[in-house]
Design a protein around this motif. Sequence first.
Motif, PDB file in Angstrom:
ATOM      1  N   ASN A   1     -10.293   1.164   5.872  1.00  0.00           N
ATOM      2  CA  ASN A   1      -9.767   2.274   6.680  1.00  0.00           C
ATOM      3  C   ASN A   1      -8.544   2.933   6.062  1.00  0.00           C
TER       4      ASN A   1
ATOM      5  N   GLU B   1      -8.966   6.539   4.524  1.00  0.00           N
ATOM      6  CA  GLU B   1      -9.186   7.531   5.574  1.00  0.00           C
ATOM      7  C   GLU B   1      -7.888   7.871   6.291  1.00  0.00           C
TER       8      GLU B   1
ATOM      9  N   ALA C   1      -1.581  -0.358   9.003  1.00  0.00           N
ATOM     10  CA  ALA C   1      -2.710  -0.826   8.203  1.00  0.00           C
ATOM     11  C   ALA C   1      -2.228  -1.553   6.951  1.00  0.00           C
TER      12      ALA C   1
END
Length: 436
Positions: A116, A119, A144
């Motif tokens: 992820n 993105e 993240a």
Amino acid sequence: MPGLSFMLPHWLYLVGLIVFPAIAMYLARRPRPAQRRYSSWLGYMILFTGGIIGLHRFYLRSLLGIVFIPVFVFILYANSAGHDARSNVSDFGNRADIAQRVIDREGPRVEAARANLPELEAAVAASEEGSFSRLSAEKKVARAKDALSTGAAKLEEARAVLAEMRPLAEKAAATRAYWNNAARYALYVLLALLAIDAILMPILVRRANAGINDEEDDTSPDPALEQVEGAESSETDARRADNFIDRLSLFCGEFVAYWCVIAVFVYYYEVIARYVFNSPTNWAHEGMYLMFGMQYLISGAYAMLTESHVRVDIFYAPMSPRRKALIDILTSVFFFIFAGTLMATSWIFAMDALAVPTGNGLLSDWARGQISTSEMLSRFDLGQFTDPAIRWGELSFNEWEVPLWPMKWAMVVGGLLLLLQGVSKIGKDIRTLVRG
């Protein structure tokens, strides 16, 4: 190492409390032989109970009993080492399992965060500088990256722990198997030695008896000393057993005294089962403390008869027999209050123990008042003892589930004996007070 899964049957426990003292009293009252002789039955009993350390050989004056001791000590050492290895297997295995769970949990999280991240970074680049959406996207990227770094560190640590613990667990398992096999083979050697001695027991007994020197080992007592001891014993028995109640109290006290010998055998078995076979029992401790509770209650009358109760008699001891009798009569009211309360309370406990809802035998129906005494006696048969589906009353709460109602009824018996002994005591005191 072979294990023991023996659980003492309830019937054997209760029957043993009756049969063993009866046999012991018979053996204790047998005439003593004029000369000491070794017996086969005693040799077999010692072999069965203490043969693993060679006690039967020492009893028969054979120093070969020393051979059993190092084998037994080795079994204890091997079991101890095997127990330590088992603890290590459990510890290393748990740590390896924890590390594996960390890998299973953090691995997908790290992969998801890594997938992820591009993105999220693209969302940051596409958003307008200083806008709320850009700030939100930057926070998501930071979270993240933090999750990725933290998860990667946890994965690295877990993989290191797993790589370290697996070989240690395998080594500990191999060590455990080694010591278990060593203890097993040593036990087989010990059992083989015991089997050989069981076969040779008659020969060993004859050899030991043949070695007795009649002049040096003659244990016959001196006739004069025997006559004096016999007179003293007769006088003591006559003083303590003036009537049937006294004789009953003496008999019951002697009877339950032999229960202590049962405890020796049971705890000996528990120690051997626990430390030699790694198979602790779930009945030895409970059975013995219940037995000692019954012994305490039933022997109360004997203790009263023989004046064995602990008491402070600074003023009582110097008194004359008549004054002692007067004091005993005046204070007997407190005794009878206690004995009567004990008797009544014990009866309630005993009936409640039979009348519990789980009891489905005739005695339980009788205790609950569902059938009369005559009906209970007419329908009573051996099936009440042998049918495993029948439960007479209250059971213990552990896996052994021994019936507790006999112990409650022992309270009734003990209270009754104590009450009767009190009647006998006050009768003697009245006689002493009147006759002097």
